[in-house]
Motif scaffolding. Structure first.
Motif, PDB file in Angstrom:
ATOM      1  N   SER A  78       3.921   8.337  -1.024  1.00 26.88           N
ATOM      2  CA  SER A  78       3.137   9.578  -0.924  1.00 26.88           C
ATOM      3  C   SER A  78       1.684   9.309  -1.284  1.00 26.88           C
ATOM      4  N   ASN A  79       0.774   9.730  -0.404  1.00 33.82           N
ATOM      5  CA  ASN A  79      -0.651   9.507  -0.697  1.00 33.82           C
ATOM      6  C   ASN A  79      -1.135  10.429  -1.804  1.00 33.82           C
ATOM      7  N   ALA A  80      -0.474  11.567  -1.995  1.00 28.92           N
ATOM      8  CA  ALA A  80      -0.940  12.522  -3.005  1.00 28.92           C
ATOM      9  C   ALA A  80      -0.366  12.230  -4.384  1.00 28.92           C
ATOM     10  N   ALA A 126       1.248   4.015   5.732  1.00 26.12           N
ATOM     11  CA  ALA A 126      -0.194   3.925   5.441  1.00 26.12           C
ATOM     12  C   ALA A 126      -0.472   3.586   3.982  1.00 26.12           C
ATOM     13  N   GLN A 127       0.344   4.173   3.066  1.00 22.34           N
ATOM     14  CA  GLN A 127       0.102   3.926   1.636  1.00 22.34           C
ATOM     15  C   GLN A 127       1.026   2.853   1.080  1.00 22.34           C
ATOM     16  N   ALA A 128       1.874   2.291   1.919  1.00 19.69           N
ATOM     17  CA  ALA A 128       2.812   1.281   1.421  1.00 19.69           C
ATOM     18  C   ALA A 128       2.293  -0.139   1.661  1.00 19.69           C
ATOM     19  N   SER A 182      -5.646   3.171  16.980  1.00 18.51           N
ATOM     20  CA  SER A 182      -6.878   3.338  16.206  1.00 18.51           C
ATOM     21  C   SER A 182      -6.580   3.669  14.747  1.00 18.51           C
ATOM     22  N   GLY A 183      -5.311   3.850  14.404  1.00 14.98           N
ATOM     23  CA  GLY A 183      -4.972   4.124  13.006  1.00 14.98           C
ATOM     24  C   GLY A 183      -3.609   4.782  12.918  1.00 14.98           C
ATOM     25  N   THR A 184      -3.250   5.201  11.721  1.00 16.03           N
ATOM     26  CA  THR A 184      -1.949   5.846  11.501  1.00 16.03           C
ATOM     27  C   THR A 184      -1.817   7.111  12.334  1.00 16.03           C
ATOM     28  N   THR A 185      -2.831   7.941  12.289  1.00 14.39           N
ATOM     29  CA  THR A 185      -2.788   9.219  13.013  1.00 14.39           C
ATOM     30  C   THR A 185      -2.560   8.972  14.497  1.00 14.39           C
ATOM     31  N   ASP A 186      -3.306   8.040  15.036  1.00 14.24           N
ATOM     32  CA  ASP A 186      -3.193   7.712  16.463  1.00 14.24           C
ATOM     33  C   ASP A 186      -1.787   7.189  16.776  1.00 14.24           C
ATOM     34  N   HIS A 226      -0.616  15.218   6.490  1.00 15.96           N
ATOM     35  CA  HIS A 226      -0.739  16.100   7.663  1.00 15.96           C
ATOM     36  C   HIS A 226      -0.585  15.316   8.977  1.00 15.96           C
ATOM     37  N   ALA A 227      -0.943  14.034   8.944  1.00 14.72           N
ATOM     38  CA  ALA A 227      -0.834  13.214  10.167  1.00 14.72           C
ATOM     39  C   ALA A 227       0.610  13.061  10.622  1.00 14.72           C
ATOM     40  N   ASN A 228       1.553  13.236   9.687  1.00 11.01           N
ATOM     41  CA  ASN A 228       2.968  13.124  10.063  1.00 11.01           C
ATOM     42  C   ASN A 228       3.644  14.500  10.050  1.00 11.01           C
ATOM     43  N   PHE A 284       0.664   2.222  10.324  1.00  8.09           N
ATOM     44  CA  PHE A 284      -0.314   2.147   9.229  1.00  8.09           C
ATOM     45  C   PHE A 284      -1.719   1.928   9.780  1.00  8.09           C
ATOM     46  N   SER A 285      -2.700   2.042   8.876  1.00  6.04           N
ATOM     47  CA  SER A 285      -4.123   1.929   9.238  1.00  6.04           C
ATOM     48  C   SER A 285      -4.731   0.672   8.635  1.00  6.04           C
ATOM     49  N   GLY A 286      -5.646   0.045   9.372  1.00  3.33           N
ATOM     50  CA  GLY A 286      -6.303  -1.160   8.866  1.00  3.33           C
ATOM     51  C   GLY A 286      -7.245  -0.902   7.700  1.00  3.33           C
ATOM     52  N   HIS A 287      -7.880   0.275   7.706  1.00  2.00           N
ATOM     53  CA  HIS A 287      -8.939   0.503   6.711  1.00  2.00           C
ATOM     54  C   HIS A 287      -8.411   0.729   5.301  1.00  2.00           C
ATOM     55  N   LYS A 288      -7.097   0.898   5.153  1.00  2.00           N
ATOM     56  CA  LYS A 288      -6.521   1.002   3.801  1.00  2.00           C
ATOM     57  C   LYS A 288      -6.005  -0.364   3.345  1.00  2.00           C
ATOM     58  N   LEU A 289      -6.216  -1.357   4.187  1.00  3.89           N
ATOM     59  CA  LEU A 289      -5.624  -2.682   3.993  1.00  3.89           C
ATOM     60  C   LEU A 289      -6.729  -3.749   3.995  1.00  3.89           C
ATOM     61  N   ASN A 316      -9.054   4.129  -3.351  1.00  2.19           N
ATOM     62  CA  ASN A 316      -8.492   3.160  -2.402  1.00  2.19           C
ATOM     63  C   ASN A 316      -7.437   3.745  -1.483  1.00  2.19           C
ATOM     64  N   ALA A 317      -6.809   4.855  -1.895  1.00  2.00           N
ATOM     65  CA  ALA A 317      -5.808   5.464  -1.019  1.00  2.00           C
ATOM     66  C   ALA A 317      -6.484   6.104   0.195  1.00  2.00           C
ATOM     67  N   ALA A 318      -7.758   6.476   0.036  1.00  9.54           N
ATOM     68  CA  ALA A 318      -8.494   7.020   1.188  1.00  9.54           C
ATOM     69  C   ALA A 318      -8.952   5.875   2.080  1.00  9.54           C
TER      70      ALA A 318
HETATM   71  N1  PMP Z   1      -0.453   8.914   6.305  1.00  8.61           N
HETATM   72  C1  PMP Z   1      -0.744   8.694   5.026  1.00  8.61           C
HETATM   73  C2  PMP Z   1       0.375   8.582   4.020  1.00  8.61           C
HETATM   74  C3  PMP Z   1      -2.077   8.569   4.634  1.00  8.61           C
HETATM   75  O1  PMP Z   1      -2.371   8.366   3.353  1.00  8.61           O
HETATM   76  C4  PMP Z   1      -3.100   8.672   5.602  1.00  8.61           C
HETATM   77  C5  PMP Z   1      -4.563   8.550   5.219  1.00  8.61           C
HETATM   78  N2  PMP Z   1      -4.928   9.268   4.097  1.00  8.61           N
HETATM   79  C6  PMP Z   1      -2.734   8.897   6.926  1.00  8.61           C
HETATM   80  C7  PMP Z   1      -1.400   8.997   7.241  1.00  8.61           C
HETATM   81  C8  PMP Z   1      -3.753   9.005   8.007  1.00  8.61           C
HETATM   82  O2  PMP Z   1      -4.408   7.791   8.169  1.00  8.61           O
HETATM   83  P1  PMP Z   1      -5.654   7.650   9.158  1.00  8.61           P
HETATM   84  O3  PMP Z   1      -6.616   8.736   8.751  1.00  8.61           O
HETATM   85  O4  PMP Z   1      -6.182   6.286   8.885  1.00  8.61           O
HETATM   86  O5  PMP Z   1      -5.146   7.830  10.533  1.00  8.61           O
END
Ligand code: PMP
Length: 424
Positions: A192-194, A220-222, A110-114, A142-144, A240-245, A47-49
């Motif tokens: 932390s996602n990891a 994103a993970q909160a 489009s998501g957290t990365t965007d 890595h997105a941050n 944050f991203s919609g697909h994790k929610l 679910n974290a993915a």
């Molecule tokens: N930040 C965290 C903490 C994440 O867990 C993720 C997704 N694994 C992202 C950013 C990136 O999210 P997205 O791929 O939906 O842009």
């Protein structure tokens, strides 16, 4: 929020608190969970993915596509006005979900990365110069990290990194000591996602603000696991991203304080983000539209609105309680198995359990668990600095959602024991 809305909010919260958490009813809302994988009932622990979508959100998408779709903001015909109303209503739902002060502080991305890239381009490239410093943590996805590295490369700014302990907790003294007159920005993940560590972002934001530095929180993970109030946190940006929610892919949110968003330069140019265009000069639109160039993911935004309605009806506090019980069960049962090492043992954790098995590569664990219908993630989880800090190439990560059951945790533990037998 007026007094009556506040009363209604408290009444709803009280009603939710009084409601039993009906796991069977909740699971029945998720058609994808009813299937078998390799002849075994699916146990979805990734679910974290990405989390799964309940029927009410699927139904909302179908209703939009079958009866409400048109392009928004640009026409006077009925369908376009309806789609615009629904899209802007979704923005208001997200405003409520985050307790943002104003709907215009919610930008659809489009998501957290965007969203992080938008802040890097819009705020970072305007305000960060050679010699300036950006504080990130060891725990970032890595997105941050990468967008800020790109900015540092372009501008000559420097990235300073908050260390973490072996258990997976940020070293807050070291964080405080990183601030100086050149510090311009802080980026920190709330969870932390990891590792699942919950970071004390409210205190970290207060520290940054004492130095006059704005903070971006990666939520994103909160957001799937706990109530979030951006005004209480006092964060400057929240993403944050919609697909994790339980929402669709291709949609996410950037919350920003209005004054900061107004000061930012646009990231993408095009239709809808302008008030007027001529070859002599263009006047940008007001926020939020200034940051939503082109046709946005209308259906996905409306779907995300339905997802936060769905989660709100169950209640984030009830979700957090259920997931915490699953995490405790999994931590106790897996932690008790000889040959299993839990990775990430912070005192405050959300629904993520990383681990490694003696003598078995995480990818082999994931592949064998999949044969039992159990979906987990293996690898560095897009958080390579965490793996480097812990001297691990990869971990197995089980991540829970509110629709997971204690029986599924038992299945995971039995699956891990079976993997150990194969390699014994
Ligand atoms: N930040 C965290 C903490 C994440 O867990 C993720 C997704 N694994 C992202 C950013 C990136 O999210 P997205 O791929 O939906 O842009």
């Amino acid at each position: 929020m007026n007094a009556r809305q506040a009363d209604l909010g408290r009444a709803t919260a009280a009603a939710q608190a009084a409601q039993p958490f009906d796991l069977e009813r909740i699971r029945a809302d998720f058609p994808i969970l009813q299937q078998q994988v390799h002849g075994k009932p699916l146990v979805y622990l990734d679910n974290a993915a990405s989390s799964q979508m309940p029927q009410p959100v699927i139904d909302r998408l179908v209703r939009y596509q079958t009866a409400q779709h048109a392009n928004i903001h640009r026409a006077v015909h009925m369908l376009s006005e309806l789609a615009t109303t629904e899209y802007e209503a979704a923005r208001c739902k997200l405003q409520g979900f985050l307790n943002a002060a104003e709907a215009r502080e919610v930008i659809f991305t489009s998501g957290t990365t965007d969203a992080i890239n938008l802040v890097m381009h819009g705020h970072g490239r305007k305000f960060i110069r050679a010699g300036d410093e950006i504080i990130l943590t060891t725990m970032e996805h890595h997105a941050n990290i990468v967008p800020w590295q790109m900015l540092a490369e372009e501008t000559g700014a420097t990235i300073r990194v908050v260390p973490m302990t072996h258990a997976g907790e940020l070293c807050l003294d070291a964080y405080g000591a990183l601030f100086n007159a050149r510090t311009r920005f802080v980026g920190v993940t709330q969870v932390s996602n990891a590792l699942g560590s919950i970071n004390p972002v409210k205190a970290m934001i207060a520290t940054a603000h004492a130095h006059g530095v704005p903070v971006l929180v990666d939520g994103a993970q909160a957001v799937p696991h706990m109530p979030v109030d951006v005004q209480d946190l006092d964060c400057d940006f929240y993403v944050f991203s919609g697909h994790k929610l339980c929402g669709p892919t291709g949609i996410g949110v950037l919350y920003g304080k209005a004054a900061l968003l107004e000061a930012m330069q646009p990231f993408k140019g095009g239709g809808d983000m302008i008030l007027s265009v001529s070859f002599e000069g263009t006047v940008y639109n007001t926020i939020p539209h200034k940051f939503e160039a082109g046709t946005p993911p209308i259906a996905a935004a409306i779907g995300l609105g339905a997802a936060v309605d769905y989660l709100g009806a169950i209640g984030l506090p009830a979700i957090a309680r259920h997931e915490h019980a699953l995490l405790q069960q999994a931590t106790a049962q897996l932690g008790a198995l000889p040959g299993v090492r839990l990775v990430g043992t912070a005192r405050h954790k959300a629904a993520v359990l990383s681990f490694v098995l003696d003598g078995v590569h995480p990818h082999d664990v994931g592949t064998l668990l999949d044969q039992d219908g159990i979906a987990v993630r293996t690898g560095h989880h897009c958080a390579q600095p965490v793996m480097t800090r812990l001297k691990l190439p990869a971990t197995v990560r089980a991540s829970f959602a509110f629709y997971n059951s204690p029986a599924e945790v038992d299945a995971l533990v039995a699956g891990v024991r079976a993997v150990q037998k194969v390699f014994a």
